[in-house]
Design a protein around this motif. Structure first.
Motif, PDB file in Angstrom:
ATOM      1  N   GLU A  74      29.477 -12.257   1.101  1.00 21.90           N
ATOM      2  CA  GLU A  74      29.068 -13.630   0.513  1.00 21.90           C
ATOM      3  C   GLU A  74      27.652 -12.992  -0.140  1.00 21.90           C
ATOM      4  N   ILE A  75      26.686 -12.445   0.599  1.00 17.53           N
ATOM      5  CA  ILE A  75      25.592 -12.159   0.165  1.00 17.53           C
ATOM      6  C   ILE A  75      25.805 -11.032  -0.782  1.00 17.53           C
ATOM      7  N   GLY A  76      26.502 -10.202  -0.763  1.00 18.65           N
ATOM      8  CA  GLY A  76      26.916  -8.892  -1.533  1.00 18.65           C
ATOM      9  C   GLY A  76      27.252  -9.107  -2.843  1.00 18.65           C
ATOM     10  N   THR A  77      28.055 -10.319  -2.851  1.00 14.52           N
ATOM     11  CA  THR A  77      28.585 -10.703  -4.240  1.00 14.52           C
ATOM     12  C   THR A  77      27.703 -10.995  -5.293  1.00 14.52           C
ATOM     13  N   LYS A  78      26.422 -11.539  -4.699  1.00 11.71           N
ATOM     14  CA  LYS A  78      25.417 -11.845  -5.585  1.00 11.71           C
ATOM     15  C   LYS A  78      24.688 -10.915  -6.192  1.00 11.71           C
ATOM     16  N   ARG A  79      24.668  -9.755  -5.569  1.00  9.51           N
ATOM     17  CA  ARG A  79      24.108  -8.441  -6.529  1.00  9.51           C
ATOM     18  C   ARG A  79      25.037  -7.419  -6.986  1.00  9.51           C
ATOM     19  N   GLY A  80      26.394  -7.745  -6.547  1.00 13.29           N
ATOM     20  CA  GLY A  80      27.398  -6.917  -7.211  1.00 13.29           C
ATOM     21  C   GLY A  80      28.392  -6.179  -6.257  1.00 13.29           C
ATOM     22  N   ARG A  81      27.603  -5.398  -5.259  1.00 14.23           N
ATOM     23  CA  ARG A  81      28.475  -4.718  -4.336  1.00 14.23           C
ATOM     24  C   ARG A  81      28.061  -4.936  -3.124  1.00 14.23           C
ATOM     25  N   LEU A  82      29.088  -4.730  -1.951  1.00 15.48           N
ATOM     26  CA  LEU A  82      28.495  -5.052  -0.491  1.00 15.48           C
ATOM     27  C   LEU A  82      27.845  -3.702   0.061  1.00 15.48           C
ATOM     28  N   LEU A  83      26.618  -3.925   0.163  1.00 20.05           N
ATOM     29  CA  LEU A  83      25.788  -2.831   0.745  1.00 20.05           C
ATOM     30  C   LEU A  83      25.398  -2.974   2.019  1.00 20.05           C
ATOM     31  N   VAL A  84      25.060  -1.721   2.710  1.00 21.78           N
ATOM     32  CA  VAL A  84      24.683  -1.785   4.121  1.00 21.78           C
ATOM     33  C   VAL A  84      23.480  -2.612   4.478  1.00 21.78           C
ATOM     34  N   ASP A  85      22.692  -3.074   3.429  1.00 18.91           N
ATOM     35  CA  ASP A  85      21.697  -3.755   3.698  1.00 18.91           C
ATOM     36  C   ASP A  85      22.083  -5.282   3.827  1.00 18.91           C
ATOM     37  N   ASP A  86      23.069  -5.697   3.582  1.00 17.92           N
ATOM     38  CA  ASP A  86      23.784  -6.847   3.615  1.00 17.92           C
ATOM     39  C   ASP A  86      23.983  -7.313   5.260  1.00 17.92           C
ATOM     40  N   PHE A  87      24.499  -6.138   5.849  1.00 13.94           N
ATOM     41  CA  PHE A  87      24.646  -6.219   7.271  1.00 13.94           C
ATOM     42  C   PHE A  87      23.472  -6.385   8.044  1.00 13.94           C
ATOM     43  N   LEU A  88      22.530  -5.302   7.534  1.00 13.60           N
ATOM     44  CA  LEU A  88      20.987  -5.404   8.289  1.00 13.60           C
ATOM     45  C   LEU A  88      20.357  -6.472   7.953  1.00 13.60           C
ATOM     46  N   TYR A  89      20.544  -7.121   7.011  1.00 15.98           N
ATOM     47  CA  TYR A  89      19.905  -8.615   6.736  1.00 15.98           C
ATOM     48  C   TYR A  89      20.533  -9.545   7.784  1.00 15.98           C
ATOM     49  N   LEU A  90      21.796  -9.614   7.987  1.00 18.60           N
ATOM     50  CA  LEU A  90      22.414 -10.662   9.019  1.00 18.60           C
ATOM     51  C   LEU A  90      22.103 -10.517  10.319  1.00 18.60           C
ATOM     52  N   ILE A  91      21.717  -9.162  10.667  1.00 16.65           N
ATOM     53  CA  ILE A  91      21.590  -8.880  12.130  1.00 16.65           C
ATOM     54  C   ILE A  91      19.742  -8.947  12.406  1.00 16.65           C
ATOM     55  N   ARG A  92      19.078  -9.423  11.151  1.00 21.61           N
ATOM     56  CA  ARG A  92      17.578  -9.133  11.247  1.00 21.61           C
ATOM     57  C   ARG A  92      16.972  -9.838  12.594  1.00 21.61           C
ATOM     58  N   LYS A  93      17.334 -10.708  13.038  1.00 24.03           N
ATOM     59  CA  LYS A  93      16.938 -11.393  14.335  1.00 24.03           C
ATOM     60  C   LYS A  93      17.158 -10.796  15.548  1.00 24.03           C
TER      61      LYS A  93
END
Lengths: 129, 130
Positions: A74-93
């Motif tokens: 869901e986060i990745g589609t906002k900028r186009g592709r699914l990137l590693v950073d999307d996972f890292l963002y979800l794990i941030r806490k």
């Protein structure tokens, strides 16, 4: 007793699946049984964990990975592709996981650089000949 | 010996060496039992091929590269996540004065607790009156 994760897994995935699996229970071929047995022993279970326990943990993990990936998509589609950073963002806490992921990515980079250097050396040797 | 992991923001080179030295000191004093358990902990992984299948079926991305960083990251996260219900289940068993194999009822109870702590990913949970 609260509903089992297996039931919640069926409920959450029946939203995404076209065929509502209300009658037949979720049939997942066991993906990670053998590795999970070793892993659970490493984390504190007995040498040979009970098969029901392993199956339950596998359901939980698959559900976790599925939900995490969906959210990352869901986060990745906002900028186009699914990137590693999307996972890292979800794990941030979750700092232990975050640091572990950073380690893994750093190791991957090191391996890539090492392989590149190895290929370059090989070329030099073959070109000298 | 408890380590407050929330107070370690980043690990620098010298810290890493100190960590490695500490770990060596601890590991050298392991019993055989502890050593085999630790070995399993370090070596066990979820197979990349299975994780690749799972990710491809979820995301619909075809022909994912084998050294895709997303694969390694998800495998690492999943492995750490396996530890959470198992360790919590052990704590529950200690509280209930039970020993031996971990049973599904312990895992269910630990899963319930993890949910309350918010350590489990929840999709579209309607948060009313919280």
């Amino acid at each position: 007793m609260s509903s089992t994760p297996g039931a919640t897994a069926a409920a959450s995935s029946s939203k995404s699946k076209a065929t509502g699996s209300s009658q037949a229970p979720e049939k997942r071929k066991p993906l990670f049984q053998k590795e999970l047995q070793h892993m659970m022993y490493g984390f504190g279970d007995e040498q040979n964990p009970l098969p029901e326990t392993v199956a339950l943990v596998e359901d939980i993990v698959v559900e976790y990975v599925t939900d995490l990936t969906h959210k990352a998509q869901e986060i990745g589609t906002k900028r186009g592709r699914l990137l590693v950073d999307d996972f890292l963002y979800l794990i941030r806490k979750d700092l232990p996981k975050l640091n572990r992921c950073r380690e893994l990515l750093a190791m991957q980079e090191e391996l890539k650089q090492a392989r590149k250097a190895f290929d370059v050396d090989e070329e030099k040797i073959t070109s000298l000949d | 010996m408890e380590v407050d992991l929330t107070q370690i923001p980043t690990v620098e080179a010298s810290d890493r060496e100190k960590k490695v030295a500490k770990m060596h000191a601890v590991i050298s004093q392991f019993t055989e039992d502890q050593m085999s358990r630790y070995e399993c902990f370090r070596r066990s992984t979820l197979h990349k091929s299975n994780m690749k299948k799972l990710l491809e079926s979820i995301t619909g991305i075809k022909n994912m590269n084998n050294d895709d960083p997303r694969l390694s990251v998800i495998s690492g996260i999943a492995k750490m996540f396996v530890g959470e219900p198992v360790e919590t289940a052990r704590l529950i068993m200690v509280k209930r004065n039970e020993a031996g194999h971990i049973r599904p009822c312990h895992i269910r109870e630990s899963y319930r607790r993890l949910k309350l702590q918010g350590k489990v990913i929840q999709r579209t949970v309607p948060r009313l009156f919280r």
